[in-house]
Structures are given as C-alpha cells and as structure tokens.
Write a protein that holds these residues in place. Structure first.
Motif, PDB file in Angstrom:
ATOM      1  N   ARG A 268    -120.833 108.359  14.865  1.00 18.71           N
ATOM      2  CA  ARG A 268    -120.291 107.277  14.338  1.00 18.71           C
ATOM      3  C   ARG A 268    -121.298 106.434  13.423  1.00 18.71           C
ATOM      4  O   ARG A 268    -120.863 106.008  12.436  1.00 18.71           O
ATOM      5  CB  ARG A 268    -119.427 106.769  15.200  1.00 18.71           C
ATOM      6  N   GLU A 269    -122.367 106.075  14.311  1.00 16.53           N
ATOM      7  CA  GLU A 269    -123.409 105.395  13.970  1.00 16.53           C
ATOM      8  C   GLU A 269    -123.936 105.728  12.480  1.00 16.53           C
ATOM      9  O   GLU A 269    -124.146 105.128  11.469  1.00 16.53           O
ATOM     10  CB  GLU A 269    -124.654 105.372  14.614  1.00 16.53           C
ATOM     11  N   GLY A 270    -124.102 107.262  12.077  1.00 16.38           N
ATOM     12  CA  GLY A 270    -124.480 107.622  10.848  1.00 16.38           C
ATOM     13  C   GLY A 270    -123.367 107.546   9.938  1.00 16.38           C
ATOM     14  O   GLY A 270    -123.741 107.058   8.515  1.00 16.38           O
ATOM     15  N   ALA A 271    -122.242 107.885  10.280  1.00 14.85           N
ATOM     16  CA  ALA A 271    -121.169 107.602   9.206  1.00 14.85           C
ATOM     17  C   ALA A 271    -121.107 105.970   8.927  1.00 14.85           C
ATOM     18  O   ALA A 271    -120.781 105.601   7.661  1.00 14.85           O
ATOM     19  CB  ALA A 271    -119.756 107.916   9.902  1.00 14.85           C
ATOM     20  N   GLN A 272    -121.277 105.091   9.663  1.00  8.99           N
ATOM     21  CA  GLN A 272    -121.140 103.696   9.457  1.00  8.99           C
ATOM     22  C   GLN A 272    -122.267 103.348   8.598  1.00  8.99           C
ATOM     23  O   GLN A 272    -122.029 102.512   7.438  1.00  8.99           O
ATOM     24  CB  GLN A 272    -121.421 102.818  10.824  1.00  8.99           C
ATOM     25  N   ARG A 273    -123.436 104.108   8.652  1.00  4.33           N
ATOM     26  CA  ARG A 273    -124.663 103.690   7.900  1.00  4.33           C
ATOM     27  C   ARG A 273    -124.277 104.216   6.190  1.00  4.33           C
ATOM     28  O   ARG A 273    -124.736 103.591   5.436  1.00  4.33           O
ATOM     29  CB  ARG A 273    -125.944 104.426   8.183  1.00  4.33           C
ATOM     30  N   LEU A 274    -123.518 105.289   5.943  1.00  3.88           N
ATOM     31  CA  LEU A 274    -123.293 105.818   4.891  1.00  3.88           C
ATOM     32  C   LEU A 274    -122.252 104.801   4.193  1.00  3.88           C
ATOM     33  O   LEU A 274    -122.390 104.594   2.928  1.00  3.88           O
ATOM     34  CB  LEU A 274    -122.872 107.261   4.898  1.00  3.88           C
TER      35      LEU A 274
ATOM     36  N   MET B 261    -128.413 113.582  -8.468  1.00  2.00           N
ATOM     37  CA  MET B 261    -127.206 113.076  -8.647  1.00  2.00           C
ATOM     38  C   MET B 261    -127.333 111.532  -8.240  1.00  2.00           C
ATOM     39  O   MET B 261    -127.784 111.253  -7.285  1.00  2.00           O
ATOM     40  CB  MET B 261    -126.115 113.727  -8.024  1.00  2.00           C
ATOM     41  N   GLU B 262    -126.830 110.659  -9.006  1.00  2.00           N
ATOM     42  CA  GLU B 262    -126.551 109.105  -8.740  1.00  2.00           C
ATOM     43  C   GLU B 262    -125.288 109.250  -8.514  1.00  2.00           C
ATOM     44  O   GLU B 262    -124.126 109.183  -9.091  1.00  2.00           O
ATOM     45  CB  GLU B 262    -127.037 108.097  -9.916  1.00  2.00           C
ATOM     46  N   VAL B 263    -124.885 108.811  -6.946  1.00  2.00           N
ATOM     47  CA  VAL B 263    -123.402 109.020  -6.576  1.00  2.00           C
ATOM     48  C   VAL B 263    -123.120 107.626  -6.119  1.00  2.00           C
ATOM     49  O   VAL B 263    -123.607 107.183  -4.964  1.00  2.00           O
ATOM     50  CB  VAL B 263    -123.421 109.964  -5.256  1.00  2.00           C
ATOM     51  N   PRO B 264    -122.281 107.024  -6.932  1.00  2.00           N
ATOM     52  CA  PRO B 264    -121.856 105.598  -6.231  1.00  2.00           C
ATOM     53  C   PRO B 264    -121.115 105.770  -5.034  1.00  2.00           C
ATOM     54  O   PRO B 264    -120.523 106.557  -4.481  1.00  2.00           O
ATOM     55  CB  PRO B 264    -121.005 105.089  -7.660  1.00  2.00           C
ATOM     56  N   GLY B 265    -120.804 104.372  -4.400  1.00  2.00           N
ATOM     57  CA  GLY B 265    -120.250 104.316  -2.960  1.00  2.00           C
ATOM     58  C   GLY B 265    -118.839 105.039  -2.885  1.00  2.00           C
ATOM     59  O   GLY B 265    -118.769 106.050  -1.906  1.00  2.00           O
ATOM     60  N   ALA B 266    -117.953 105.020  -3.853  1.00  2.00           N
ATOM     61  CA  ALA B 266    -116.722 105.608  -3.626  1.00  2.00           C
ATOM     62  C   ALA B 266    -116.980 107.092  -3.599  1.00  2.00           C
ATOM     63  O   ALA B 266    -116.230 108.131  -2.859  1.00  2.00           O
ATOM     64  CB  ALA B 266    -115.623 105.240  -4.627  1.00  2.00           C
ATOM     65  N   ASP B 267    -117.661 107.657  -4.637  1.00  2.00           N
ATOM     66  CA  ASP B 267    -117.950 109.048  -4.628  1.00  2.00           C
ATOM     67  C   ASP B 267    -118.712 109.694  -3.520  1.00  2.00           C
ATOM     68  O   ASP B 267    -118.718 110.757  -3.187  1.00  2.00           O
ATOM     69  CB  ASP B 267    -118.698 109.446  -6.210  1.00  2.00           C
ATOM     70  N   LEU B 268    -119.505 108.889  -2.865  1.00  2.00           N
ATOM     71  CA  LEU B 268    -120.313 109.096  -1.983  1.00  2.00           C
ATOM     72  C   LEU B 268    -119.399 109.583  -0.543  1.00  2.00           C
ATOM     73  O   LEU B 268    -119.955 110.456   0.265  1.00  2.00           O
ATOM     74  CB  LEU B 268    -121.465 108.023  -1.385  1.00  2.00           C
ATOM     75  N   ALA B 269    -118.450 108.555  -0.605  1.00  2.00           N
ATOM     76  CA  ALA B 269    -117.137 108.922   0.458  1.00  2.00           C
ATOM     77  C   ALA B 269    -116.582 110.327   0.283  1.00  2.00           C
ATOM     78  O   ALA B 269    -116.412 111.050   1.486  1.00  2.00           O
ATOM     79  CB  ALA B 269    -116.389 107.609   0.733  1.00  2.00           C
ATOM     80  N   ASP B 270    -116.365 110.676  -0.731  1.00  2.00           N
ATOM     81  CA  ASP B 270    -115.895 111.958  -1.144  1.00  2.00           C
ATOM     82  C   ASP B 270    -116.737 113.080  -0.740  1.00  2.00           C
ATOM     83  O   ASP B 270    -116.412 114.165  -0.231  1.00  2.00           O
ATOM     84  CB  ASP B 270    -115.258 112.075  -2.680  1.00  2.00           C
ATOM     85  N   LEU B 271    -117.839 112.897  -1.174  1.00  2.00           N
ATOM     86  CA  LEU B 271    -118.996 113.811  -0.933  1.00  2.00           C
ATOM     87  C   LEU B 271    -119.037 114.045   0.506  1.00  2.00           C
ATOM     88  O   LEU B 271    -119.347 115.145   0.968  1.00  2.00           O
ATOM     89  CB  LEU B 271    -120.180 113.311  -1.421  1.00  2.00           C
ATOM     90  N   PHE B 272    -119.247 113.090   1.393  1.00  2.00           N
ATOM     91  CA  PHE B 272    -119.378 113.177   2.864  1.00  2.00           C
ATOM     92  C   PHE B 272    -118.056 114.028   3.388  1.00  2.00           C
ATOM     93  O   PHE B 272    -118.474 114.661   3.944  1.00  2.00           O
ATOM     94  CB  PHE B 272    -119.353 111.895   3.252  1.00  2.00           C
ATOM     95  N   GLN B 273    -116.990 113.706   2.975  1.00  2.00           N
ATOM     96  CA  GLN B 273    -115.755 114.210   3.460  1.00  2.00           C
ATOM     97  C   GLN B 273    -115.764 115.725   3.001  1.00  2.00           C
ATOM     98  O   GLN B 273    -114.971 116.432   3.872  1.00  2.00           O
ATOM     99  CB  GLN B 273    -114.395 113.324   2.938  1.00  2.00           C
ATOM    100  N   MET B 274    -116.092 116.041   2.038  1.00  2.00           N
ATOM    101  CA  MET B 274    -115.900 117.241   1.552  1.00  2.00           C
ATOM    102  C   MET B 274    -117.114 118.318   2.291  1.00  2.00           C
ATOM    103  O   MET B 274    -116.958 119.453   2.161  1.00  2.00           O
ATOM    104  CB  MET B 274    -115.867 117.813  -0.027  1.00  2.00           C
ATOM    105  N   THR B 275    -117.997 117.688   3.056  1.00  2.00           N
ATOM    106  CA  THR B 275    -118.954 118.632   3.684  1.00  2.00           C
ATOM    107  C   THR B 275    -118.736 118.888   5.150  1.00  2.00           C
ATOM    108  O   THR B 275    -117.891 118.127   5.733  1.00  2.00           O
ATOM    109  CB  THR B 275    -120.353 117.808   3.672  1.00  2.00           C
TER     110      THR B 275
ATOM    111  N   GLN C 249    -130.296 112.362   5.497  1.00  2.00           N
ATOM    112  CA  GLN C 249    -131.474 111.342   6.130  1.00  2.00           C
ATOM    113  C   GLN C 249    -130.467 110.087   6.698  1.00  2.00           C
ATOM    114  O   GLN C 249    -130.740 109.613   7.406  1.00  2.00           O
ATOM    115  CB  GLN C 249    -132.271 110.895   5.303  1.00  2.00           C
ATOM    116  N   VAL C 250    -129.394 109.733   5.767  1.00  2.00           N
ATOM    117  CA  VAL C 250    -128.637 108.450   6.143  1.00  2.00           C
ATOM    118  C   VAL C 250    -127.751 108.946   7.355  1.00  2.00           C
ATOM    119  O   VAL C 250    -127.550 108.160   8.380  1.00  2.00           O
ATOM    120  CB  VAL C 250    -127.836 108.191   5.074  1.00  2.00           C
ATOM    121  N   LEU C 251    -127.299 110.106   7.459  1.00  2.00           N
ATOM    122  CA  LEU C 251    -126.476 110.539   8.617  1.00  2.00           C
ATOM    123  C   LEU C 251    -127.050 110.758   9.914  1.00  2.00           C
ATOM    124  O   LEU C 251    -126.308 110.411  10.988  1.00  2.00           O
ATOM    125  CB  LEU C 251    -125.538 111.861   8.082  1.00  2.00           C
TER     126      LEU C 251
END
Length: 285
Positions: free
Chosen positions: A248-254, A226-240, A195-197
């Motif tokens: 780009r707009e979606g990645a910036q929102r995240l 899962m309660e995912v803080p910002g740094a871990d959220l970046a890892d979650l995004f990169q592993m998918t 929904q963010v992306l």
C-alpha cells in the motif's frame, strides 16, 4: 459462410463462420457476440468464473496504449512482419489483449498489399471484446493459449506479447518455416516506476533460450523514454502485474506524483519454426 482460421474446440474439425455463429461439420455451434467475437473456451478448461484480465485492467491498458506510449514496439513488430511475411499469410496473436499490436500488424500488412488472414485469442472476455471492435475483419475468440482452437501447421506468423508461453501449442500450429515473435520486458523495463513502488526493486530476468523446434533468428531491442503524467501513470500501474502485488505504501507514493519519466525497454525474440508439418490433422493436444 466462410472458412475460419479457428477449429472446433470440442472435436477439432474446421469451423465455418456465418452471420451469427461458427459451426463445424459435427454439429457443434458457437454463437458470435454482438461485438464480433466468439467463445471457444470449453467450461472444463475455465479455471475461474471470469478468467484473464478484468475490465479495469483492460480499460487502463487500452487508454494507455491508445495514447502511443508503446508505439515504438508496435512499429518494430510491423517492420519485422513486413520483412518476413508474404501475401495472404495467416497471423495468430496468442494473448491478443485489446488488439493494439494485432491492429498494427493488420494495418501494416494491409497497406503493403499483403491481405493477411488474422485471428487473436485471449482468456479475457473484456479484452477480446475490444479487439473484435478494433479489427472487424479479424477473428477473435475467448480461448486458452494452452489449447489453441487452431489447426496444425496453419499459421505463418504467431505473435506472443507479454502472454503465456505455450511452446507445445505454438510448435503445433506454426507451419514449417513460420515465424514466432516473442515479446518480453528487458531487465530495466519500467525501472523508474518500480523504484517508486518498492523499497528494493529488482531487474527483470533476461534469457536467450533456444527452444526445441525453433531456430533462433534474432533478439531485437526496443527502448525509449516516456514522460508520463499522473493520470496516465495510474493507468500504466493498473495495466501491469505490479498492481496486484505492490504494498500500500508504494501505491500511495505513486498516487502522490504528478508525473514520472519512465524507460520502456522490450526485447523481441524472433524464432523460425523448423521441422516437418504434423500429419495428425488434430488441432488440439
């Protein structure tokens, strides 16, 4: 020297594992890397210079999984394996990644006194390198799921977690009565992240398909928040896969979020291999 679960990718003969190399009776030799894995992907089956997940994606997934976010899935796989697998079973993780789920199965069966034999394959060299470090007693190879370097009817449990579905090969290597665990995302897996992306996210497609040669035993849901803080959220995004196809707009929102509450939702499709063992003796199709 010890007999390996792997076989030669060039001639399909059994491999023996030595201190520094795997060898077959026909003289083919494959060096063991310092980390403990072997390269069993012939050059004519490589579709790129460095196939599979790259170092960045592998590192992100390794950091995220090691913090336990997907531990409920690993625990469910271990429970299913303990219910179905006896002593001395041969396990194959096709698309093992960095070995997080592989290590879970190895540990659970080992603690239960089952003493399994374990092998894992992945196209990604960075992934296999980490898996071999994680489980020194297992065997790991850079190889393709569509040309598994494994003998006919030699595997008791095959795990496929978010990886290519190579059904012909899976049928070939599983013994009659062997088990196949196929893990896929549920319809609403990581929905809050999507929904963010994306402006108009869509749910994952869920299907229950009775594959030829397999008996459909069960579909096991695994869901948790899962309660995912910002740094871990970046890892979650990169592993998918979203990492490569998000505007780009979606990645910036995240990137602007301090954290996000996200639902993880999986389905473990449990199959049992039917039919007779193949008598060809060939390990490759």
């Amino acid at each position: 020297m010890s007999m390996s679960l792997f076989c030669c990718p060039l001639c399909a003969a059994p491999l023996e594992r030595g201190q520094s190399a795997y060898t077959c009776p026909n003289g083919h030799c494959f060096d063991i890397a310092r980390e403990g894995y072997v390269h069993l992907l012939p050059a004519n089956r490589k579709h790129s210079k460095a196939p599979g997940d790259d170092k960045g994606m592998v590192a992100a997934r390794n950091r995220f999984l090691d913090k336990g976010y997907y531990a409920p899935l690993r625990q469910a796989l271990c429970r299913l394996a303990l219910e179905r697998v006896g002593p001395g079973a041969a396990l194959l993780d096709s698309g093992c990644g960095e070995g997080y789920y592989t290590a879970g199965l190895w540990g659970a069966l080992g603690v239960a006194g089952r003493e399994p034999r374990l092998a894992g394959i992945d196209l990604s060299k960075p992934s296999v390198r980490l898996a071999a470090r994680r489980i020194p007693h297992g065997e790991f190879a850079v190889a393709s799921a569509y040309h598994l370097p494994v003998a006919d009817g030699s595997i008791d449990l095959l795990l496929n977690c978010f990886s290519p579905l190579a059904l012909e090969e899976f049928r070939r290597v599983l013994r009659p009565g062997g088990w196949f665990f196929y893990v896929v995302p549920a319809a609403d897996h990581l929905w809050q992240l999507k929904q963010v992306l994306y402006d108009t996210p869509y749910p994952n497609q869920e299907q229950e398909i009775p594959y030829e040669g397999f008996v459909y035993e069960d579909v096991v849901p695994v869901e948790h928040w899962m309660e995912v803080p910002g740094a871990d959220l970046a890892d979650l995004f990169q592993m998918t896969p979203y990492y490569w196809k998000t505007p780009r707009e979606g990645a910036q929102r995240l990137a602007g979020l301090d954290g996000l509450r996200v639902k993880a939702a999986f389905r473990i499709h449990v199959f049992r291999r039917e039919g007779q063992a193949c008598a060809s003796g060939r390990a490759m199709i």
